[in-house]
Design a protein around this motif. Structure first.
Motif, PDB file in Angstrom:
ATOM      1  N   VAL A 128      20.544   7.680   8.930  1.00  0.00           N
ATOM      2  CA  VAL A 128      20.659   7.743   7.477  1.00  0.00           C
ATOM      3  C   VAL A 128      19.625   6.787   6.887  1.00  0.00           C
ATOM      4  O   VAL A 128      19.509   5.644   7.327  1.00  0.00           O
TER       5      VAL A 128
ATOM      6  N   CYS B 238      28.706   5.103   6.686  1.00  0.00           N
ATOM      7  CA  CYS B 238      27.832   5.028   7.865  1.00  0.00           C
ATOM      8  C   CYS B 238      28.412   4.094   8.924  1.00  0.00           C
ATOM      9  O   CYS B 238      28.362   4.400  10.117  1.00  0.00           O
TER      10      CYS B 238
ATOM     11  N   ILE C 193      21.815   3.088   9.888  1.00  0.00           N
ATOM     12  CA  ILE C 193      21.395   3.193   8.489  1.00  0.00           C
ATOM     13  C   ILE C 193      20.148   2.339   8.292  1.00  0.00           C
ATOM     14  O   ILE C 193      20.064   1.228   8.800  1.00  0.00           O
TER      15      ILE C 193
ATOM     16  N   ILE D 272      26.868   5.454  12.407  1.00  0.00           N
ATOM     17  CA  ILE D 272      25.561   6.079  12.217  1.00  0.00           C
ATOM     18  C   ILE D 272      24.574   4.995  11.792  1.00  0.00           C
ATOM     19  O   ILE D 272      24.850   4.253  10.854  1.00  0.00           O
TER      20      ILE D 272
END
Length: 106
Positions: free
Chosen positions: A62, A92, A99, A97
């Motif tokens: 991301v 996130c 970032i 995930i």
């Protein structure tokens, strides 16, 4: 690789790229909150947009626009923007995930 490019404001957007090609663009999902019917980012819908693309096969990252306060913006509007920014960071983190933050000038 799937990249989510996110402008975190309530009038922002989410762009999804796969292998350097745009595959989808969404206006930032919002919801009405409070007595004054102000918009705020709908974290649940943002989470759904991201989770629908988690397939375990593609690497996911991301990229979020990292912006600061601008001269002339009020305290309330900056608080609301910070809240939106925090919602994205929280999603996130919860989904593990990576970032990355990018300044608007880049």
């Amino acid at each position: 690789m799937i990249i989510f490019g996110i402008d975190p404001g309530v009038s922002g957007a989410i762009c999804i790229l796969k292998n350097k090609k745009v595959i989808d663009v969404f206006e930032m999902p919002t919801m009405i909150d409070g007595k004054k019917n102000k918009k705020q980012v709908n974290g649940s819908q943002v989470t759904n947009i991201i989770k629908e693309r988690l397939n375990g096969e593609d690497e996911i990252i991301v990229v979020v626009e990292h912006v600061n306060a601008m001269p002339g913006q009020g305290v309330t509007s900056m608080f609301n923007f910070g809240q939106s920014f925090g919602v994205i960071k929280g999603i996130c983190s919860a989904l593990s995930i990576p970032i990355h933050f990018v300044r608007p000038t880049k």
